[in-house]
Write a protein that holds these residues in place. Structure first.
Motif: not given
Length: 348
Positions: A165-167, A330, A333, A348
């Motif tokens: 998870s990019l969070s 970012n 990603r 995301d």
């Protein structure tokens, strides 16, 4: 010996390894013979005897032979999986192969049928989020059907493995080549020889333990992301030779000073660390490497991203200290995109 993919016709069915499967499934020998051109993963020990076997199959039909039945969907079936326990966590490496194939084949679900008496195998699958959804009754007896959706939104790190998870906070962590390949075998470079990957627990396991001394690592916590950066191997300029190879998820951070004693420290590290017992004993004695990180090996990037690309395309600071440093979601990603990571693995 390496884990190899072989055609069934190249595999010795007479090997004693298959005796228990023949006992569980009366039709096993006939089924095996019909699979001639199909492939499976096989691991041979030093004496050439088979120690592990994994056969995977993509299915799209409804599963009417289960109770309850399941509607048609693109699934990955673990057709056969067996490991002779020999203390190297080969079972975890095969589980990782299952997830790798599920991602590659773009399936919605993975499933396996297991006799409940194989408790260790059942426990292995349950550890990574497989749960019983049905029964399968045949002339051989009743089996549990364990399944796992590839994209699992559970908060449990292992239940949602291999997705990231990019969070979550993300960091770059550099590894020297000698440690990198032993610790992360699926991220081996094309210029390296697969023979250097040994059948040992720290190589096979989904879980890794690493010790380091770089400043700032005490901020790490469960769920944080690690972008693994393989440092220069000395065969050329770092701009081209140093590369981002993998994305991992922190399970736990501990200070070496948090362990009660040497035995506690060794017990925590031995199975998942690239370091020898002698090295670990030395680390404990001198406390030179105070940061102890346990993490899961989630994603081996199909394409390695060079230091030059990380600077020019991603925007990482060329003048920063690249041993350990924070990166943004970012940026991670962008690295995953350059590394050609399957989109389904990045949330995301």
């Amino acid at each position: 010996m390496a884990l190899k993919r072989k055609k069934f016709k190249e595999i010795n069915l007479a090997d004693a390894f298959f005796d228990s499967l023949k006992a569980d499934y009366k039709e096993f020998g006939e089924w095996f013979a019909k699979k001639g051109e199909h492939t499976a993963y096989v691991f041979h020990g030093e004496d050439e005897a088979i120690q592990a076997f994994l056969y995977l199959k993509v299915e799209e039909d409804a599963l009417d032979d289960l109770t309850p039945g399941l509607p048609a969907a693109r699934r990955l079936k673990v057709g056969t999986m067996k490991v002779n326990p020999h203390g190297t966590r080969m079972g975890e490496r095969l589980v990782k192969k299952i997830f790798d194939h599920a991602v590659e084949e773009n399936v919605s679900q993975m499933y396996v049928t297991i006799f409940p008496k194989h408790a260790a195998l059942v426990a292995l699958f349950r550890r990574y989020g497989f749960a019983k959804i049905a029964d399968k009754h045949t002339a051989n007896g009743s089996e549990d059907v364990l399944a796992r959706n590839l994209n699992n939104e559970s908060k449990d790190i292992l239940y949602r493995y291999p997705s990231v998870s990019l969070s979550s906070p993300a960091y770059l962590l550099s590894l020297y080549p000698v440690w990198h390949t032993r610790l992360l075998p699926d991220s081996i470079l094309k210029t390296e020889k697969a023979a250097i990957i040994e059948d040992v627990s720290h190589t096979n396991s989904i879980h890794k333990v690493y010790l380091a001394a770089m400043k700032g690592m005490d901020v790490l916590k469960a769920g944080d992301l690690l972008m693994i950066y393989r440092t220069n191997d000395g065969a050329g300029a770092a701009y081209y030779r140093s590369v981002a190879t993998s994305i991992c998820v922190v399970e736990e951070y501990r200070s070496i000073h948090s362990f009660r004693n040497e035995n506690d420290f060794l017990s925590y590290c031995q199975s998942y660390s690239v370091f020898t017992d002698e090295e670990l004993t030395s680390f404990w004695k001198y406390k030179k490497y105070p940061h102890v990180i346990r993490f899961t090996y989630n994603i081996a990037m199909p394409r390695r991203v060079t230091r030059g690309e990380l600077i020019d395309s991603v925007g990482l600071d060329a003048n920063a200290y690249w041993g350990f440093m924070p990166i943004t979601g970012n940026q991670l990603r962008a690295i995953a995109d350059l590394g050609e990571v399957n989109e389904s693995l990045i949330v995301d």
